[in-house]
Design an enzyme around this catalytic site. Sequence first.
Site, PDB file in Angstrom:
ATOM      1  N   HIS A   1      16.262 -16.947 -17.271  1.00  0.00           N
ATOM      2  CA  HIS A   1      15.876 -15.593 -17.675  1.00  0.00           C
ATOM      3  C   HIS A   1      14.731 -15.165 -16.766  1.00  0.00           C
ATOM      4  CE1 HIS A   1      15.009 -12.072 -20.001  1.00  0.00           C
ATOM      5  NE2 HIS A   1      13.797 -12.493 -20.322  1.00  0.00           N
TER       6      HIS A   1
ATOM      7  N   ASP B   1      12.003 -12.403 -15.204  1.00  0.00           N
ATOM      8  CA  ASP B   1      11.208 -11.173 -15.187  1.00  0.00           C
ATOM      9  C   ASP B   1      10.793 -10.894 -13.746  1.00  0.00           C
ATOM     10  OD1 ASP B   1      10.488 -10.656 -18.240  1.00  0.00           O
ATOM     11  OD2 ASP B   1      10.356 -12.812 -17.853  1.00  0.00           O
TER      12      ASP B   1
ATOM     13  N   ASP C   1      17.119 -10.664 -24.495  1.00  0.00           N
ATOM     14  CA  ASP C   1      15.672 -10.521 -24.710  1.00  0.00           C
ATOM     15  C   ASP C   1      15.237  -9.086 -24.958  1.00  0.00           C
ATOM     16  OD1 ASP C   1      13.253 -11.880 -25.042  1.00  0.00           O
ATOM     17  OD2 ASP C   1      12.596 -11.398 -23.025  1.00  0.00           O
TER      18      ASP C   1
END
Length: 261
Positions: free
Chosen positions: A28, A30, A139
């Site tokens: 995941h 960012d 998310d």
Amino acid sequence: PKGLACCASGCIIRNMATSRITLVAHTHWDREWYEPFEVFRAHLVEMLDEALDELERDERLSFTLDGQVSLVDDYLELRPTAEPRIRALVQAGRLHVGPWYTQADTLLADGEALIRNLEFGLRRAELLGGAMRVGYMPDQFGHAAQLPQIFKSLGIESAVLWRGVGPERPPHAFRWIGPDGSEVTALWLQDGYGSGRRLPSDPHGFADAVERTLARLGDWIGEMPILFPVGDDHVRLATGLPECAAALQAKKPGVEVRIGG
């Protein structure tokens, strides 16, 4: 569809011919968070350099790149010669990209922005070898009611969710119905997208931990196939997953254990 049993909250996927556990190695990502963009991109380059090498070395592995194509483009800006390697792995079904271009908060972005985000993400992913046609949104903190309609309009029949589901406790998979009646099959990661990262890396310890998890969630899961994420924020490809899958298969001979997307 055959194999679905209806309940008051929708249709629950049950009575499948084969019980199955799919272990999904993922990261995941960012683009910017507690570090600036360029710091995260430096980590991204290290992570994908290693992942491409490992995927080419071991054909048992596969890797899901967070449902957003932007991290691939961020990588290719610094590693443009890697695009043929990425395309070959995507075409082989072992590297999973798209359908979003970036993971958007669907309650803050305009509806037109969401549609364009998906359209651009799907188009870019197809150029990279093929789009993962799953509404992957682990998310986001909430979900616009019209998302099933948007997904269906773009040929996406399913979604994967974690946050933003509740406060009622739905089954592992359910029919998500939009205001216009559009339906997609939604799969809820009850323990979150990072649950597998907390498991032991030792194959037998991993298998024991998964077995305990299944016992804890047994009544909630029922007979439906299970998606078990193995990853978390900014993590590398779990290269030991084939050995972990083999150990789990040995403990559960009546269940199909596989590594996939």
